[in-house]
Design an enzyme around this catalytic site. Structure first.
Site, PDB file in Angstrom:
ATOM      1  CG  HIS A 239      99.713-102.662  -1.901  1.00  0.00           C
ATOM      2  ND1 HIS A 239      99.967-102.840  -0.565  1.00  0.00           N
ATOM      3  CD2 HIS A 239      98.418-103.025  -2.086  1.00  0.00           C
ATOM      4  CE1 HIS A 239      98.879-103.290   0.041  1.00  0.00           C
ATOM      5  NE2 HIS A 239      97.912-103.406  -0.859  1.00  0.00           N
TER       6      HIS A 239
ATOM      7  CG  ASP B 201      94.099-102.467  -2.838  1.00  0.00           C
ATOM      8  OD1 ASP B 201      95.111-102.996  -2.318  1.00  0.00           O
ATOM      9  OD2 ASP B 201      93.127-102.061  -2.174  1.00  0.00           O
TER      10      ASP B 201
ATOM     11  CG  HIS C  26      96.743 -99.858   1.327  1.00  0.00           C
ATOM     12  ND1 HIS C  26      96.393 -99.590   0.024  1.00  0.00           N
ATOM     13  CD2 HIS C  26      96.404-101.152   1.525  1.00  0.00           C
ATOM     14  CE1 HIS C  26      95.871-100.660  -0.535  1.00  0.00           C
ATOM     15  NE2 HIS C  26      95.870-101.641   0.352  1.00  0.00           N
TER      16      HIS C  26
ATOM     17  NE  ARG D 290      91.152-105.590  -1.043  1.00  0.00           N
ATOM     18  CZ  ARG D 290      92.283-105.670  -1.714  1.00  0.00           C
ATOM     19  NH1 ARG D 290      93.404-105.255  -1.169  1.00  0.00           N
ATOM     20  NH2 ARG D 290      92.319-106.172  -2.928  1.00  0.00           N
TER      21      ARG D 290
END
Ligand code: SIN
Length: 301
Positions: free
Chosen positions: A103, A105, A262, A277
């Site tokens: 994907h 983000d 990623h 994150r």
């Protein structure tokens, strides 16, 4: 390669990823260093810093080097830290992992994050690696017929995992360590982004597709798009366009969320893993649309 000042970038593969040294991210970052880090990110698409052990304030300072921090929908941030997601999987959690498929983000947002910062805190004794794939290298090697099909076209993105129509089965959903909103019909709404982008600084083109959020190519049905999207995804994730990184506590990764996909590897059952994150904003994909350039022959006609 010396990237400027004491900051040094060491390439890790032929197409993507570099480890950066010569900087302590816990100290004030000068404007010159910040410019060097942004340049390293644009060149290498994902950059790693070992042995940094940043606290949350220092992580937010680093994030601001790349762009204003974002607050994202659907995933519950930390209490009192609306810009930080605690990416946690407990030792007793079964099932999926946050980010456990290819994907980019939140690509279904009108202005998705330009990039993300992941700060490794607690790691399993083995496994828990992350992979990134270069959508730049993939574009460069894409067969002409697929380039012609995609250039100047949009792809349709939806917040599949958070919606109704495409929600993942229960056993594939991430566990209690990370709280997500599910079953929201608004997440099934379509957002269009150009399928091919161009970095305004480097001039390099890149695919902007991913299987977690893209449902179809504009002007085509889901059924027509599926074989093409699957073929492109197999191409994007060829090993020569990817890097697989093994974390250590204190490692920081910063990635270009438009130029890469990623994948978090879910192979550490029985052990815990904790990362923090943050994400930052930048130009919208629409502002980065790659414009088809007329060939000399076409221009003469
Ligand atoms: C993510 O998708 O941002 C999570 C990546 C990871 O936990 O390795």
């Amino acid at each position: 390669m010396t990237a400027g000042n004491a900051v040094t970038a060491r390439r890790l593969t032929g197409n993507i990823g570099a480890e950066i040294s010569g900087i302590d991210l816990g100290e004030a970052i000068s404007e010159t260093e910040a410019a060097t880090l942004r340049d390293c990110l644009a060149r290498h698409q994902v950059i790693f810093f070992r042995d940094q052990h940043l606290d949350l304030r220092q992580q937010k300072t680093l994030t601001a080097v790349f762009g204003p921090a974002l607050q994202l929908p659907y995933v519950k941030p930390m209490d009192a830290e609306p810009e930080i997601i605690r990416v946690y999987k407990g030792a007793d959690e079964k099932g999926g992992v946050f980010g456990g498929d290819w994907h980019s983000d939140f690509s279904f947002l009108e202005v998705p994050p330009s990039g993300s910062v992941l700060n490794a805190h607690t790691l399993p004794p083995y496994g828990g690696d992350t992979l990134w794939a270069s959508q730049i290298a993939a574009w460069d090697a894409l067969p002409d017929a697929l380039r012609d099909l995609l250039l100047g076209r949009d792809a349709i993105h939806v917040g599949k995992p958070y919606g109704v129509k495409w929600a993942p089965p229960l056993k594939e959903q991430s566990g209690a360590g990370i709280k997500m909103s599910r079953g929201d019909p608004a997440a099934d709404e379509e957002t269009k982004h150009p399928a091919v982008l161009q970095n305004p600084v480097t001039g390099r083109r890149m695919l902007y597709l991913n299987p977690t959020y893209v449902t179809r190519i504009d002007g085509m049905s889901e059924a027509e798009s599926r074989p093409l999207l699957d073929q492109i995804q197999r191409h994007v994730t060829r090993p020569e366009f990817c890097i697989r990184y093994s974390w250590a506590p204190g490692t920081i990764a910063v990635w270009d969320n438009l130029a890469t996909q990623h994948y978090a590897v879910n192979d550490y059952q029985g052990h815990e893993r904790l990362m923090y994150r943050t994400t930052f904003s930048g130009p919208s994909p629409r502002d980065m649309a790659a414009v088809p350039v007329k060939t000399a022959q076409a221009a003469a006609e």
